[in-house]
Design a protein around this motif. Structure first.
Motif, PDB file in Angstrom:
ATOM      1  N   ILE A   3       0.831  -1.199   0.000  1.00  0.00           N
ATOM      2  CA  ILE A   3       0.000   0.000   0.000  1.00  0.00           C
ATOM      3  C   ILE A   3       0.871   1.256   0.000  1.00  0.00           C
ATOM      4  O   ILE A   3       0.535   2.256  -0.623  1.00  0.00           O
ATOM      5  CB  ILE A   3      -0.971  -0.004   1.196  1.00  0.00           C
ATOM      6  CG1 ILE A   3      -2.053  -1.062   0.968  1.00  0.00           C
ATOM      7  CG2 ILE A   3      -1.591   1.362   1.418  1.00  0.00           C
ATOM      8  CD1 ILE A   3      -2.993  -1.257   2.122  1.00  0.00           C
ATOM      9  N   HIS A   4       2.008   1.191   0.634  1.00  0.00           N
ATOM     10  CA  HIS A   4       2.910   2.336   0.703  1.00  0.00           C
ATOM     11  C   HIS A   4       3.925   2.357  -0.445  1.00  0.00           C
ATOM     12  O   HIS A   4       4.824   3.186  -0.453  1.00  0.00           O
ATOM     13  CB  HIS A   4       3.649   2.343   2.041  1.00  0.00           C
ATOM     14  CG  HIS A   4       2.739   2.525   3.203  1.00  0.00           C
ATOM     15  ND1 HIS A   4       2.107   3.715   3.477  1.00  0.00           N
ATOM     16  CD2 HIS A   4       2.309   1.654   4.139  1.00  0.00           C
ATOM     17  CE1 HIS A   4       1.346   3.571   4.534  1.00  0.00           C
ATOM     18  NE2 HIS A   4       1.442   2.329   4.958  1.00  0.00           N
ATOM     19  N   GLY A   5       3.771   1.430  -1.412  1.00  0.00           N
ATOM     20  CA  GLY A   5       4.666   1.391  -2.564  1.00  0.00           C
ATOM     21  C   GLY A   5       6.080   0.967  -2.234  1.00  0.00           C
ATOM     22  O   GLY A   5       7.031   1.383  -2.878  1.00  0.00           O
ATOM     23  N   ARG A   6       6.242   0.106  -1.240  1.00  0.00           N
ATOM     24  CA  ARG A   6       7.580  -0.283  -0.790  1.00  0.00           C
ATOM     25  C   ARG A   6       7.976  -1.714  -1.164  1.00  0.00           C
ATOM     26  O   ARG A   6       9.004  -2.192  -0.701  1.00  0.00           O
ATOM     27  CB  ARG A   6       7.692  -0.086   0.715  1.00  0.00           C
ATOM     28  CG  ARG A   6       7.511   1.377   1.072  1.00  0.00           C
ATOM     29  CD  ARG A   6       7.748   1.606   2.527  1.00  0.00           C
ATOM     30  NE  ARG A   6       7.227   2.907   2.902  1.00  0.00           N
ATOM     31  CZ  ARG A   6       7.958   3.991   3.063  1.00  0.00           C
ATOM     32  NH1 ARG A   6       9.230   3.939   2.851  1.00  0.00           N
ATOM     33  NH2 ARG A   6       7.413   5.119   3.419  1.00  0.00           N
ATOM     34  N   ASP A  11       9.230  -3.249 -11.641  1.00  0.00           N
ATOM     35  CA  ASP A  11       9.146  -1.859 -12.092  1.00  0.00           C
ATOM     36  C   ASP A  11       9.931  -0.933 -11.167  1.00  0.00           C
ATOM     37  O   ASP A  11      10.634  -0.034 -11.615  1.00  0.00           O
ATOM     38  CB  ASP A  11       7.704  -1.399 -12.244  1.00  0.00           C
ATOM     39  CG  ASP A  11       6.916  -1.406 -10.945  1.00  0.00           C
ATOM     40  OD1 ASP A  11       7.205  -2.225 -10.055  1.00  0.00           O
ATOM     41  OD2 ASP A  11       5.982  -0.587 -10.832  1.00  0.00           O
ATOM     42  N   LYS A  12       9.866  -1.177  -9.867  1.00  0.00           N
ATOM     43  CA  LYS A  12      10.598  -0.339  -8.908  1.00  0.00           C
ATOM     44  C   LYS A  12      12.096  -0.592  -9.006  1.00  0.00           C
ATOM     45  O   LYS A  12      12.895   0.349  -8.979  1.00  0.00           O
ATOM     46  CB  LYS A  12      10.116  -0.596  -7.488  1.00  0.00           C
ATOM     47  CG  LYS A  12      10.836   0.279  -6.463  1.00  0.00           C
ATOM     48  CD  LYS A  12      10.160   0.253  -5.145  1.00  0.00           C
ATOM     49  CE  LYS A  12       8.959   1.091  -5.185  1.00  0.00           C
ATOM     50  NZ  LYS A  12       8.845   2.278  -4.470  1.00  0.00           N
ATOM     51  N   ASP A  33       4.624  -5.467 -11.511  1.00  0.00           N
ATOM     52  CA  ASP A  33       4.240  -4.295 -10.733  1.00  0.00           C
ATOM     53  C   ASP A  33       3.158  -4.706  -9.746  1.00  0.00           C
ATOM     54  O   ASP A  33       2.652  -5.823  -9.786  1.00  0.00           O
ATOM     55  CB  ASP A  33       3.797  -3.125 -11.622  1.00  0.00           C
ATOM     56  CG  ASP A  33       2.548  -3.405 -12.433  1.00  0.00           C
ATOM     57  OD1 ASP A  33       1.925  -4.467 -12.271  1.00  0.00           O
ATOM     58  OD2 ASP A  33       2.182  -2.540 -13.244  1.00  0.00           O
ATOM     59  N   ASN A  34       2.810  -3.821  -8.826  1.00  0.00           N
ATOM     60  CA  ASN A  34       1.812  -4.156  -7.802  1.00  0.00           C
ATOM     61  C   ASN A  34       0.470  -4.519  -8.412  1.00  0.00           C
ATOM     62  O   ASN A  34      -0.213  -5.425  -7.933  1.00  0.00           O
ATOM     63  CB  ASN A  34       1.629  -2.995  -6.835  1.00  0.00           C
ATOM     64  CG  ASN A  34       2.734  -2.887  -5.824  1.00  0.00           C
ATOM     65  OD1 ASN A  34       3.499  -3.823  -5.640  1.00  0.00           O
ATOM     66  ND2 ASN A  34       2.835  -1.751  -5.171  1.00  0.00           N
ATOM     67  N   ASN A  35       0.059  -3.798  -9.457  1.00  0.00           N
ATOM     68  CA  ASN A  35      -1.236  -4.059 -10.062  1.00  0.00           C
ATOM     69  C   ASN A  35      -1.315  -5.490 -10.588  1.00  0.00           C
ATOM     70  O   ASN A  35      -2.274  -6.209 -10.326  1.00  0.00           O
ATOM     71  CB  ASN A  35      -1.523  -3.065 -11.183  1.00  0.00           C
ATOM     72  CG  ASN A  35      -2.945  -3.148 -11.653  1.00  0.00           C
ATOM     73  OD1 ASN A  35      -3.867  -3.016 -10.856  1.00  0.00           O
ATOM     74  ND2 ASN A  35      -3.127  -3.384 -12.921  1.00  0.00           N
ATOM     75  N   TYR A  36      -0.300  -5.930 -11.319  1.00  0.00           N
ATOM     76  CA  TYR A  36      -0.313  -7.297 -11.830  1.00  0.00           C
ATOM     77  C   TYR A  36      -0.231  -8.309 -10.689  1.00  0.00           C
ATOM     78  O   TYR A  36      -0.976  -9.278 -10.644  1.00  0.00           O
ATOM     79  CB  TYR A  36       0.834  -7.533 -12.819  1.00  0.00           C
ATOM     80  CG  TYR A  36       0.849  -8.949 -13.333  1.00  0.00           C
ATOM     81  CD1 TYR A  36      -0.142  -9.392 -14.206  1.00  0.00           C
ATOM     82  CD2 TYR A  36       1.789  -9.859 -12.910  1.00  0.00           C
ATOM     83  CE1 TYR A  36      -0.161 -10.700 -14.653  1.00  0.00           C
ATOM     84  CE2 TYR A  36       1.783 -11.161 -13.346  1.00  0.00           C
ATOM     85  CZ  TYR A  36       0.799 -11.579 -14.216  1.00  0.00           C
ATOM     86  OH  TYR A  36       0.770 -12.875 -14.643  1.00  0.00           O
ATOM     87  N   PRO A  65      -4.363   0.596  -7.768  1.00  0.00           N
ATOM     88  CA  PRO A  65      -4.470   1.942  -7.175  1.00  0.00           C
ATOM     89  C   PRO A  65      -5.873   2.251  -6.651  1.00  0.00           C
ATOM     90  O   PRO A  65      -6.028   2.830  -5.581  1.00  0.00           O
ATOM     91  CB  PRO A  65      -4.105   2.888  -8.317  1.00  0.00           C
ATOM     92  CG  PRO A  65      -3.338   2.042  -9.295  1.00  0.00           C
ATOM     93  CD  PRO A  65      -3.886   0.664  -9.139  1.00  0.00           C
ATOM     94  N   GLU A  66      -6.904   1.828  -7.379  1.00  0.00           N
ATOM     95  CA  GLU A  66      -8.270   2.055  -6.926  1.00  0.00           C
ATOM     96  C   GLU A  66      -8.614   1.204  -5.710  1.00  0.00           C
ATOM     97  O   GLU A  66      -9.334   1.627  -4.822  1.00  0.00           O
ATOM     98  CB  GLU A  66      -9.276   1.780  -8.051  1.00  0.00           C
ATOM     99  CG  GLU A  66      -9.212   2.772  -9.193  1.00  0.00           C
ATOM    100  CD  GLU A  66      -8.125   2.425 -10.210  1.00  0.00           C
ATOM    101  OE1 GLU A  66      -7.690   1.265 -10.287  1.00  0.00           O
ATOM    102  OE2 GLU A  66      -7.687   3.354 -10.913  1.00  0.00           O
ATOM    103  N   LEU A  67      -8.076  -0.015  -5.675  1.00  0.00           N
ATOM    104  CA  LEU A  67      -8.301  -0.899  -4.538  1.00  0.00           C
ATOM    105  C   LEU A  67      -7.712  -0.296  -3.265  1.00  0.00           C
ATOM    106  O   LEU A  67      -8.344  -0.288  -2.211  1.00  0.00           O
ATOM    107  CB  LEU A  67      -7.697  -2.287  -4.796  1.00  0.00           C
ATOM    108  CG  LEU A  67      -7.861  -3.330  -3.721  1.00  0.00           C
ATOM    109  CD1 LEU A  67      -9.330  -3.635  -3.474  1.00  0.00           C
ATOM    110  CD2 LEU A  67      -7.115  -4.589  -4.096  1.00  0.00           C
ATOM    111  N   VAL A  68      -6.509   0.242  -3.366  1.00  0.00           N
ATOM    112  CA  VAL A  68      -5.868   0.881  -2.206  1.00  0.00           C
ATOM    113  C   VAL A  68      -6.698   2.056  -1.741  1.00  0.00           C
ATOM    114  O   VAL A  68      -6.922   2.235  -0.533  1.00  0.00           O
ATOM    115  CB  VAL A  68      -4.430   1.318  -2.564  1.00  0.00           C
ATOM    116  CG1 VAL A  68      -3.844   2.199  -1.469  1.00  0.00           C
ATOM    117  CG2 VAL A  68      -3.556   0.104  -2.791  1.00  0.00           C
TER     118      VAL A  68
END
Length: 71
Positions: A3-6, A11-12, A33-36, A65-68
């Motif tokens: 959720i915090h993009g960590r 991708d990161k 990536d997180n979405n996949y 992103p919408e789920l978060v």
């Protein structure tokens, strides 16, 4: 962490300069990536479907992103 993009998804890591294939090590199909990972990866999709079948609330089908934001 996600959720915090960590999470260190492909991708990161590529933004940090690490070289990688860009594909998941488990399925070798998509860019990482997180979405996949949370929404489209076959294992994750099965987990979400099982959870949705067991709970009695309506849960929208959203991208990461919408789920978060929904949570």
């Amino acid at each position: 962490m996600a959720i915090h993009g960590r999470l260190y998804t492909g991708d990161k890591l590529s933004r940090f300069g690490y070289t990688h294939t860009g594909n998941y090590g488990f399925c070798h199909n998509h860019y990482e990536d997180n979405n996949y990972f949370f929404c489209h990866y076959p294992f994750s999709d099965n987990v979400w479907m099982e959870l949705k079948s067991r709970i009695t609330i309506s849960w929208p089908c959203l991208e990461w992103p919408e789920l978060v934001n929904h949570i």
